[in-house]
Design a protein around this motif. Structure first.
Motif, PDB file in Angstrom:
ATOM      1  N   CYS A  95      20.758 -49.306  10.997  1.00  0.00           N
ATOM      2  CA  CYS A  95      20.848 -50.291   9.846  1.00  0.00           C
ATOM      3  C   CYS A  95      22.169 -51.120   9.871  1.00  0.00           C
ATOM      4  CB  CYS A  95      20.688 -49.796   8.584  1.00  0.00           C
ATOM      5  SG  CYS A  95      19.227 -49.112   7.999  1.00  0.00           S
ATOM      6  N   GLY A  96      23.018 -50.506  10.503  1.00  0.00           N
ATOM      7  CA  GLY A  96      24.437 -50.892  10.642  1.00  0.00           C
ATOM      8  C   GLY A  96      24.608 -51.875  11.851  1.00  0.00           C
ATOM      9  N   ARG A  97      23.566 -51.557  12.888  1.00  0.00           N
ATOM     10  CA  ARG A  97      23.460 -52.478  14.007  1.00  0.00           C
ATOM     11  C   ARG A  97      22.750 -54.019  13.560  1.00  0.00           C
ATOM     12  NH1 ARG A  97      21.791 -49.096  18.097  1.00  0.00           N
ATOM     13  NH2 ARG A  97      19.500 -49.902  17.818  1.00  0.00           N
ATOM     14  N   ALA A  98      21.642 -53.677  12.729  1.00  0.00           N
ATOM     15  CA  ALA A  98      20.920 -54.754  12.254  1.00  0.00           C
ATOM     16  C   ALA A  98      21.770 -55.728  11.497  1.00  0.00           C
ATOM     17  CB  ALA A  98      19.668 -54.026  11.726  1.00  0.00           C
ATOM     18  N   ALA A  99      22.360 -55.090  10.719  1.00  0.00           N
ATOM     19  CA  ALA A  99      23.485 -55.886   9.724  1.00  0.00           C
ATOM     20  C   ALA A  99      24.639 -56.541  10.342  1.00  0.00           C
ATOM     21  CB  ALA A  99      23.696 -55.089   8.269  1.00  0.00           C
ATOM     22  N   GLY A 100      25.042 -55.841  11.300  1.00  0.00           N
ATOM     23  CA  GLY A 100      26.279 -56.353  12.063  1.00  0.00           C
ATOM     24  C   GLY A 100      27.563 -55.941  11.518  1.00  0.00           C
ATOM     25  N   ARG A 101      27.362 -54.678  10.562  1.00  0.00           N
ATOM     26  CA  ARG A 101      28.532 -54.190   9.853  1.00  0.00           C
ATOM     27  C   ARG A 101      28.418 -52.846   9.643  1.00  0.00           C
ATOM     28  NH1 ARG A 101      28.587 -57.530   4.434  1.00  0.00           N
ATOM     29  NH2 ARG A 101      30.211 -56.239   3.804  1.00  0.00           N
ATOM     30  N   ASP A 102      29.250 -51.976   9.199  1.00  0.00           N
ATOM     31  CA  ASP A 102      29.166 -50.735   8.992  1.00  0.00           C
ATOM     32  C   ASP A 102      28.471 -50.341   7.568  1.00  0.00           C
ATOM     33  OD1 ASP A 102      29.691 -48.066   7.902  1.00  0.00           O
ATOM     34  OD2 ASP A 102      31.324 -47.856   9.185  1.00  0.00           O
ATOM     35  N   VAL A 103      27.608 -49.529   7.498  1.00  0.00           N
ATOM     36  CA  VAL A 103      26.831 -49.454   6.437  1.00  0.00           C
ATOM     37  C   VAL A 103      27.703 -48.866   5.145  1.00  0.00           C
ATOM     38  CG1 VAL A 103      24.710 -49.226   7.357  1.00  0.00           C
ATOM     39  CG2 VAL A 103      25.836 -47.105   6.947  1.00  0.00           C
ATOM     40  N   ARG A 104      28.734 -48.447   5.388  1.00  0.00           N
ATOM     41  CA  ARG A 104      29.697 -48.125   4.253  1.00  0.00           C
ATOM     42  C   ARG A 104      30.667 -49.096   4.030  1.00  0.00           C
ATOM     43  NH1 ARG A 104      29.783 -42.400   7.130  1.00  0.00           N
ATOM     44  NH2 ARG A 104      28.296 -41.267   5.856  1.00  0.00           N
ATOM     45  N   ASP A 105      30.572 -50.378   4.517  1.00  0.00           N
ATOM     46  CA  ASP A 105      31.383 -51.430   4.020  1.00  0.00           C
ATOM     47  C   ASP A 105      30.574 -52.311   3.038  1.00  0.00           C
ATOM     48  OD1 ASP A 105      32.840 -53.428   4.009  1.00  0.00           O
ATOM     49  OD2 ASP A 105      32.747 -54.503   5.832  1.00  0.00           O
ATOM     50  N   PHE A 106      31.215 -51.799   1.553  1.00  0.00           N
ATOM     51  CA  PHE A 106      30.586 -52.544   0.588  1.00  0.00           C
ATOM     52  C   PHE A 106      30.984 -53.785   0.060  1.00  0.00           C
ATOM     53  CE2 PHE A 106      30.043 -47.669   0.593  1.00  0.00           C
ATOM     54  CZ  PHE A 106      28.906 -47.848   0.628  1.00  0.00           C
TER      55      PHE A 106
END
Length: 141
Positions: A95-106
C-alpha cells in the motif's frame, strides 16, 4: 460456518482451515469493492458469489476497473492459495508503494483531530504496555 458468504476466502467458503491469510483475502475483497463500487466476483446472492470465490483458482476476480497500482495490491491479497498471500506487514508495504508514501504518514489527507487520533493508536500499537491509550485518544476526537 460463520461469516458473510460474499466476503469469505476460498478456504473459508470450502470449509478448510483458516489462517490470517483468510483475513488478507477478505481485506482485498473489501478494498476492491470500496474502490470500484462492485464486488470483484460479480453480482448475485451470497452463496452464488461464495461459489465463485471458492473457484478463484480457475476463474480469478475481475480487477479491470482498478488502477494498476491498486490492482497490484488487490491481486496479491486475492491470491487463490493462502500461502501465496502477503502478510499484514507486506500488505502495508504494498500500500505504501502504491500510494508513494509511508502508510503511517497521516499528514495532509486526514483532518487534524483524526490524524492525531490515528497516530496515537499507531504509537500505542508499537508499545502495547502504554496504559490508558484508548481514553487519551477519545479525548482528542
Amino acid at each position: 460456518m460463520v461469516g458473510t458468504p460474499k466476503y469469505m476466502s476460498p478456504e473459508h467458503a470450502l470449509g478448510k482451515q483458516l489462517t490470517p491469510a483468510s483475513d488478507v483475502f477478505t481485506l482485498g475483497l473489501l478494498a476492491a469493492e470500496a474502490a470500484s463500487g462492485s464486488h470483484p466476483y460479480g453480482e448475485g446472492g451470497g452463496l452464488v458469489v461464495a461459489t465463485r470465490i471458492a473457484g478463484t483458482d480457475r476463474e480469478p476476480p475481475d480487477l479491470g476497473a482498478h488502477p494498476p497500482a491498486l490492482r497490484e495490491v488487490l491481486t496479491a491479497c486475492l491470491a487463490p492459495r493462502p500461502e501465496d498471500r502477503p502478510s499484514a506487514a507486506e500488505v502495508a508495504a504494498l500500500c505504501g508503494r502504491a500510494a508513494g508514501r509511508d502508510v503511517r504518514d497521516f499528514r495532509g489527507w486526514l483532518p487534524k483531530p483524526l490524524a492525531t487520533a490515528v497516530a496515537g493508536v499507531d504509537r500505542a500499537a508499537q508499545d502495547p504496555r502504554s496504559a490508558g491509550w484508548l481514553s487519551r485518544i477519545r479525548r482528542t476526537t
